[in-house]
Enzyme design. Structure first.
Site, PDB file in Angstrom:
ATOM      1  N   ASP A 276       0.808  -1.074  -0.308  1.00 19.24           N
ATOM      2  CA  ASP A 276      -0.085  -0.071  -0.114  1.00 19.24           C
ATOM      3  C   ASP A 276       0.459   1.552  -0.131  1.00 19.24           C
ATOM      4  O   ASP A 276       1.740   1.403   1.054  1.00 19.24           O
ATOM      5  CB  ASP A 276      -0.973  -0.019   1.783  1.00 19.24           C
ATOM      6  CG  ASP A 276      -1.466   0.861   1.725  1.00 19.24           C
ATOM      7  OD1 ASP A 276      -2.853   1.425   0.294  1.00 19.24           O
ATOM      8  OD2 ASP A 276      -1.954   2.295   2.522  1.00 19.24           O
TER       9      ASP A 276
ATOM     10  N   GLU B 201       1.271  -0.313  -4.826  1.00 17.29           N
ATOM     11  CA  GLU B 201       0.492   0.684  -5.285  1.00 17.29           C
ATOM     12  C   GLU B 201       0.729   2.208  -5.052  1.00 17.29           C
ATOM     13  O   GLU B 201       2.064   2.812  -3.978  1.00 17.29           O
ATOM     14  CB  GLU B 201      -0.521   0.438  -4.131  1.00 17.29           C
ATOM     15  CG  GLU B 201      -1.539   2.056  -4.493  1.00 17.29           C
ATOM     16  CD  GLU B 201      -2.375   2.408  -3.376  1.00 17.29           C
ATOM     17  OE1 GLU B 201      -3.518   3.034  -3.376  1.00 17.29           O
ATOM     18  OE2 GLU B 201      -1.904   1.651  -1.857  1.00 17.29           O
TER      19      GLU B 201
END
Length: 533
Positions: free
Chosen positions: A204, A263
């Site tokens: 993330d 990400e």
């Protein structure tokens, strides 16, 4: 080397994102869980995907949809237990599915034991595990950095007289990745899950991991603003690549080609995005940096063709592109583009070179679901009016029955399932040869069967205005993909001396041979491209 070599499985893998709250509820409490996912794995194997990525199921204070984690090596009781994780991994491997988990390294919950210890005093042993700074001369925040969720990225802690940094909500303090203890702790988290047999991580918001050590203000434009993806000091510091290399070494230490899918900011310039691969000959950073541009580009042929060409050409030699059409943070394609365009976009997604990610329910054409005010769950709805993400996170539609088959009739699903159940559910679409599910399955089957679509070269071709046209070629196998992005018919001529066999139309109602391809409004076609005898 074969295109489907085991250690390179990720280069052309189709990865299916599961949002665990919304996929399947096995215990009847209205919230999806790990046993629910396990029960639906045969559906995913039949669909034809290669791997599943499961969004966070870790213990959480639930102040940001599970991304405010209180224990990186546990399971929140609403989702099940560690034994349920083990059972899911074993069941997936038995039917040939790989499993990726979410790794959230930028921040923790404010209730995580690390932050509780860090906040205890300025001299606490874990103080430097997070980013603390004195107030500015006027007593305000140390600099002008903004949180993604709005407002200052700093919150004052009265008990210690300093501010702590949070790139997202104040409930999610940022870890200090310049501290080697933080790096080793997160490497330990990775090893915990890799030892249980997972195939890698979706990591993330990696570009936020390092911040400017001097905490300098971002330069502002004439409107007193700065564009977050292009921030000079708050994110995308050069040292992030070295951090990712250290995480890559962790996964590379395990047999079986474990991977990192990272990400990054959603509108990152191509030259910054491709840094996260490494360089040609030294692809030692991420296996796949997320490329979110299909979420934001206008559905126009010129913009799409230009980006496809530039991005595909910028990916280092030996690396694989990544493509994303939907996820848990943005409106669904069926709502964002329209139902017919979503079908054409699925053709685009699954025929481009590289590794695409399919968000759960998009294979059915699930739309956003309006959420009544009293049912809103997402704190972004209050922080960013109109920016709530609940409409794209609603329960998977398995049947046309009560609660769409997501949970028992007596339960209240955590979000509404919406209307249009008769047309948009797995059970009905399985028996409809023209359905979105049938289209997705056909595309995945063709992709799996054809080396040109799995790993062949891609080249954009000149098409008529409004059409995106490209070829996929491997050895003697050649395909042509044509997508009409407009509401008017267009005609795509095939190169002289060639013809095409229509293998798939987004409308699922065409076959046959052609020397020129008439496309209806919002239609896409995949042709096997052959020389005329």
């Amino acid at each position: 080397m074969p295109l489907d070599a085991g250690h390179d499985w990720w280069r052309s893998a189709v990865i299916y994102q599961v949002y665990p709250r919304s996929f399947a509820d096995a215990n009847g409490d209205g919230v999806g869980d790990l046993p629910g996912i396990t029960s639906r794995l045969p559906y995913l194997a039949d669909l034809g995907v290669d791997a599943i990525w499961i969004s966070p199921f870790y213990p959480s204070a639930h102040e940001d949809g599970g991304y405010d984690i209180t224990d990186f090596t546990g399971v929140d009781p609403i989702f099940g237990s560690l034994a349920d994780v083990d059972a899911l991994i074993a069941a997936a491997k038995k039917i040939g599915l790989r499993v990726l988990l979410d790794l959230v390294p930028n921040h923790t919950s404010r209730h995580h034991p690390w932050f509780v210890a860090s906040r205890a005093s300025r001299s606490a042993a874990r103080r430097n595990w997070y980013i603390w700074a004195d107030p500015a001369k006027d007593g305000g925040p140390p600099n002008n950095w903004r949180a993604v969720t709005g407002g200052s990225a700093w919150t004052f802690d009265a008990s210690t007289g300093q501010y702590y940094l949070h790139s997202f909500f104040a409930a999610q303090p940022d870890l200090n990745w310049r501290n080697p203890n933080v790096r080793e702790a997160m490497a330990g988290v990775m090893r915990f899950w890799l030892d249980r047999g997972i195939d890698g991580f979706r990591v993330d918001m990696i570009d936020y991991l390092l911040k400017d050590e001097a905490l300098r203000d971002e330069p502002l434009d004439e409107n007193g603003w700065y564009d977050q993806p292009l921030a000079k000091y708050q994110l995308n510091q050069r040292g992030v690549v070295d951090i990712m290399r250290s995480l890559r070494r962790v996964v590379d230490g395990y047999a079986g080609a474990r991977i990192l899918l990272g990400e990054v900011e959603s509108r990152l310039p191509i030259d910054v995005l491709v840094r996260y691969y490494g360089t040609a000959g030294q692809l030692d950073v991420l296996h796949l940096p997320f490329n979110f541009w299909l979420l934001f580009l206008p559905w126009q042929s010129a913009a799409l063709e230009r980006f496809i060409t530039d991005y595909d050409g910028a990916v280092p030699e030996g690396a694989a592109p990544n493509w994303v059409l939907g996820n848990h943070d943005v409106p669904r394609p069926a709502t964002r583009l329209g139902a017919a365009q979503a079908r054409a976009a699925m053709v685009l997604l699954l025929t481009l070179r590289g590794a695409p990610v399919v968000y759960y329910g998009d294979e059915l054409g699930m739309p956003n679901v309006p959420i009544p005010p009293e049912r809103i769950q997402d704190p972004w709805s209050a922080a960013l009016p109109g920016g709530g993400r609940d409409p794209a996170r609603t329960p998977m539609r398995w049947t046309r029955g009560p609660n769409a088959g997501f949970c028992p009739e007596h339960a209240m699903p955590w979000l509404p399932v919406g209307d249009e159940l008769e047309a948009i559910n797995v059970e009905d679409q399985r028996h409809d040869p023209g359905s979105m599910l049938a289209l997705t399955k056909a595309l995945l089957a063709l992709r799996r069967a054809c080396p040109a679509l799995r790993g062949g070269n891609l080249r954009c071709l000149q098409g008529p205005p409004g059409a995106v046209v490209f070829s996929r070629v491997h050895d003697d196998e050649r395909f042509l993909v044509a997508i009409n992005t407009t509401a008017a018919p267009v005609e795509v001529p095939l190169p002289a001396g060639t013809s095409g066999i229509v293998r798939i139309s987004s409308a699922m109602d065409r076959t046959g041979t052609c020397t020129t391809l008439p496309l209806r409004a919002h239609e896409a076609c995949v042709l096997e491209w052959i020389p005329r005898s």
